[in-house]
Motif scaffolding. Sequence first.
Motif, PDB file in Angstrom:
ATOM      1  N   LEU A  80       0.691  -1.254  -0.017  1.00  0.00           N
ATOM      2  CA  LEU A  80       0.190   0.022  -0.052  1.00  0.00           C
ATOM      3  C   LEU A  80       0.735   1.352   0.008  1.00  0.00           C
ATOM      4  N   PRO A  81       1.821   1.336   0.871  1.00  0.00           N
ATOM      5  CA  PRO A  81       2.831   2.517   0.655  1.00  0.00           C
ATOM      6  C   PRO A  81       3.246   2.998  -0.791  1.00  0.00           C
ATOM      7  N   LYS A  84       0.126   4.172  -2.392  1.00  0.00           N
ATOM      8  CA  LYS A  84      -0.111   5.706  -2.017  1.00  0.00           C
ATOM      9  C   LYS A  84       0.686   6.465  -2.789  1.00  0.00           C
ATOM     10  N   GLU A  85       2.004   6.269  -2.985  1.00  0.00           N
ATOM     11  CA  GLU A  85       2.943   7.208  -3.550  1.00  0.00           C
ATOM     12  C   GLU A  85       2.416   7.751  -4.867  1.00  0.00           C
ATOM     13  N   GLY A  87      -0.480   7.997  -5.924  1.00  0.00           N
ATOM     14  CA  GLY A  87      -1.671   8.694  -5.748  1.00  0.00           C
ATOM     15  C   GLY A  87      -2.995   8.094  -6.458  1.00  0.00           C
ATOM     16  N   LEU A 116      -6.475  -1.189   3.025  1.00  0.00           N
ATOM     17  CA  LEU A 116      -6.794   0.185   2.213  1.00  0.00           C
ATOM     18  C   LEU A 116      -7.544   0.972   2.826  1.00  0.00           C
ATOM     19  N   GLU A 119      -6.097   2.530   6.063  1.00  0.00           N
ATOM     20  CA  GLU A 119      -4.928   3.352   6.015  1.00  0.00           C
ATOM     21  C   GLU A 119      -4.575   4.167   4.498  1.00  0.00           C
ATOM     22  N   SER A 120      -5.728   4.314   3.901  1.00  0.00           N
ATOM     23  CA  SER A 120      -5.692   5.221   2.572  1.00  0.00           C
ATOM     24  C   SER A 120      -7.074   5.634   2.164  1.00  0.00           C
ATOM     25  N   SER A 121      -7.080   6.516   1.289  1.00  0.00           N
ATOM     26  CA  SER A 121      -8.440   6.868   0.575  1.00  0.00           C
ATOM     27  C   SER A 121      -8.669   6.075  -0.737  1.00  0.00           C
ATOM     28  N   ILE A 122      -7.728   5.058  -0.792  1.00  0.00           N
ATOM     29  CA  ILE A 122      -7.990   4.459  -1.921  1.00  0.00           C
ATOM     30  C   ILE A 122      -9.194   3.598  -2.076  1.00  0.00           C
TER      31      ILE A 122
END
Length: 252
Positions: A80-81, A84-85, A87, A116, A119-122
């Motif tokens: 995921l990191p 995320k990078e 975008g 997801l 830890e993210s907005s995905i």
Amino acid sequence: MSRTPFIAGNWKMNKTMAEAAEFADAFKKQEIHSKAKMAFCVPFTDLAVVKKAFEGTEVGVGAQNVHFEDSGAFTGEVSLPMLKEIGLDYCIIGHSERRQYFHETDESCNKKLKKLLNESSIIPILCVGENLDEREAGKEEEVVSSEIKADFEGIPEELAEKVVIAYEPIWAIGTGKTAGPEQAEKMCGFIRRTFASLYSQEAADKLIIQYGGSMKPENAEALLAEPDIDGGLIGGASLIPEKFAAILNAAK
Ligand code: PEP
């Protein structure tokens, strides 16, 4: 309840970076007169290229998988990191090809959804659906409800309602066989009721449910006209700009 239609392409293992850039150029020239949301879920190697090509447009970009750990000894996986990078907007989880060929289980789908969502907005696009034997045995509802219950295990409503669910009968994926609009509607309605029983009617009314399985310009309008079908997850036809644009334009 009005829901904005959402049409997503799943390129699967197709297109090199050069081909992806060429596709983006051709797609930008298409006339789109639909208010539907749109996205392409592309191979990892194409993500940065497609993201850059569609910068400043309405086109979302997604991955086709993610690992549930941040890093470590998981050769061949992507975390995921890392996503995320770039975008990203979306990530497919539990596609039947991953379940079938790469031993993806409901347990791993559940871990990936949690990763997801926490830890993210995905936005996850979770795929569920029965195979031909299960359909012929009349077990499609049993299979799909068991997948949904296991995949959403321990996920609270405020996170669960962000997920897009794609109903993809496995017998219709890449086979040219489509579930008829009534068959697809019946299952999408069933998915909405299952989600309501796990969470609430309010959350189920907001849930975006896509149909996937040989959707193409010729059958998209009839499928997308059904009340519980809010969009499509498109494999083969998403590789051709004109076809994907025609499907988008069929979404009212
Ligand atoms: C898919 O890959 O999710 C899919 C629905 O494929 P196709 O449209 O080619 O059947």
